[in-house]
Design a protein around this motif. Structure first.
Motif, PDB file in Angstrom:
ATOM      1  N   ALA A  37       0.819  -0.941   0.099  1.00 49.11           N
ATOM      2  CA  ALA A  37       0.031   0.117  -0.040  1.00 49.11           C
ATOM      3  C   ALA A  37       0.800   1.221   0.170  1.00 49.11           C
ATOM      4  O   ALA A  37       1.984   1.263   0.542  1.00 49.11           O
ATOM      5  CB  ALA A  37      -0.925  -0.134   1.154  1.00 49.11           C
ATOM      6  N   THR A  39       1.654   4.302   1.628  1.00 47.81           N
ATOM      7  CA  THR A  39       1.523   5.032   2.843  1.00 47.81           C
ATOM      8  C   THR A  39       1.628   6.337   3.109  1.00 47.81           C
ATOM      9  O   THR A  39       2.474   6.901   2.556  1.00 47.81           O
ATOM     10  CB  THR A  39       2.666   4.166   4.023  1.00 47.81           C
ATOM     11  OG1 THR A  39       3.903   4.928   3.467  1.00 47.81           O
ATOM     12  CG2 THR A  39       2.683   2.766   3.836  1.00 47.81           C
ATOM     13  N   SER A  40       1.102   6.768   4.047  1.00 48.11           N
ATOM     14  CA  SER A  40       0.990   8.295   4.369  1.00 48.11           C
ATOM     15  C   SER A  40       2.383   8.717   4.859  1.00 48.11           C
ATOM     16  O   SER A  40       2.873   9.992   4.778  1.00 48.11           O
ATOM     17  CB  SER A  40       0.080   8.437   5.552  1.00 48.11           C
ATOM     18  OG  SER A  40       0.241   7.981   6.813  1.00 48.11           O
ATOM     19  N   GLN A 170       3.349  -1.721   9.595  1.00 45.78           N
ATOM     20  CA  GLN A 170       2.159  -1.292   9.285  1.00 45.78           C
ATOM     21  C   GLN A 170       1.157  -2.415   8.911  1.00 45.78           C
ATOM     22  O   GLN A 170       1.893  -3.108   7.846  1.00 45.78           O
ATOM     23  CB  GLN A 170       2.292  -0.287   8.143  1.00 45.78           C
ATOM     24  CG  GLN A 170       0.615   0.417   8.062  1.00 45.78           C
ATOM     25  CD  GLN A 170       0.902   1.338   6.938  1.00 45.78           C
ATOM     26  OE1 GLN A 170       1.659   1.492   5.849  1.00 45.78           O
ATOM     27  NE2 GLN A 170      -0.046   2.721   7.050  1.00 45.78           N
ATOM     28  N   GLY A 172      -2.258  -3.490   6.808  1.00 44.90           N
ATOM     29  CA  GLY A 172      -3.186  -2.866   6.149  1.00 44.90           C
ATOM     30  C   GLY A 172      -3.366  -1.464   5.919  1.00 44.90           C
ATOM     31  O   GLY A 172      -2.176  -0.875   5.587  1.00 44.90           O
ATOM     32  N   LYS A 173      -4.203  -0.655   6.059  1.00 50.36           N
ATOM     33  CA  LYS A 173      -4.311   0.652   6.133  1.00 50.36           C
ATOM     34  C   LYS A 173      -4.210   1.302   7.506  1.00 50.36           C
ATOM     35  O   LYS A 173      -4.496   2.552   7.663  1.00 50.36           O
ATOM     36  CB  LYS A 173      -5.630   1.211   5.458  1.00 50.36           C
ATOM     37  CG  LYS A 173      -5.753   0.813   3.981  1.00 50.36           C
ATOM     38  CD  LYS A 173      -7.003   1.286   3.334  1.00 50.36           C
ATOM     39  CE  LYS A 173      -7.085   0.924   2.119  1.00 50.36           C
ATOM     40  NZ  LYS A 173      -8.344   1.364   1.462  1.00 50.36           N
TER      41      LYS A 173
END
Length: 225
Positions: A37, A39-40, A170, A172-173
């Motif tokens: 994903a 990531t931020s 981390q 998932g979200k």
């Protein structure tokens, strides 16, 4: 004197621009990996280093057709005026607001990191105007400090990382977490350590299994002797 200040400005600009390049590359690699994903954390790091590098990019571009010290002083005045007149973004998009906040923080850091150079130039100018009974050596500007000094909390985090066993994970979200076998390290604290270049993260490992974190030479320099 001026040669020393030009060298310092060039070195500082090179450091900030290289940090931006690395953050952009890390984000690009993360975005290209379809199994991970976006990531931020990576996006924020790229935005933050880009904001830090922008005043230095402007300085290098402006001085191509002029004299660097003169362009540096004009840039500081221009950015100071913009900062005084600035207002916070009130967009309905939180990303736009955060980007605006990072831009002004980058300008503040530029002004803070170069203030001592202005003082050195002013001191040299005063010394040149005052009559001297005998030739004296040129005053040298203060040596640049590589980055900021860690706070007590940041230094404790550096000590925990030095003990080993620290990983960035981390799932998932969910939020990015910094796991340590010896104590807790908050994500905001770790973000500062990473921004200052005091730690390195093995991004070749997945977030799920945890990305190992180690101290850089700059981070080790802040540990107790």
């Amino acid at each position: 004197m001026q040669d020393k200040i030009i060298e310092t400005l060039t070195n500082l600009a090179d450091t900030r621009i290289k940090a931006e390049g690395k953050a952009r590359q890390d984000l690009a690699e993360e975005a290209a990996d379809m199994t991970r994903a976006i990531t931020s954390y990576s996006l924020r790091k790229a935005m933050e280093t880009s904001a830090d590098a922008m005043p230095w990019r402007i300085l290098l571009e402006d001085q191509e057709d002029g004299e660097m010290i003169g362009e540096f002083l004009k840039l500081r005045k221009r950015l100071t005026a913009q900062l005084i007149d600035s207002t916070f973004s009130t967009s309905s998009c939180m990303i736009v607001n955060e980007q605006d906040r990072m831009k002004w923080n980058g300008i503040r850091r530029f002004l803070q990191d170069t203030g001592y150079l202005v003082s050195a130039l002013e001191a040299a100018e005063r010394a040149a105007e005052e009559p001297a009974p005998a030739p004296a050596p040129e005053p040298e500007p203060a040596k640049p400090v590589p980055g900021h000094r860690p706070t007590t909390t940041q230094r404790k985090a550096l000590e925990l990382i030095a003990k080993g066993g620290v990983r960035r994970t981390q799932f998932g979200k969910g939020p990015v977490r910094i796991g340590s076998d010896n104590g807790r390290i908050y994500a905001d604290t770790f973000a500062v350590l990473d921004r200052e270049g005091w730690v390195s993260v093995d991004t070749s490992k997945s977030f799920f299994h945890g990305q190992p974190v180690e101290l850089t030479e700059a981070g080790q320099a802040h540990l107790p002797a």
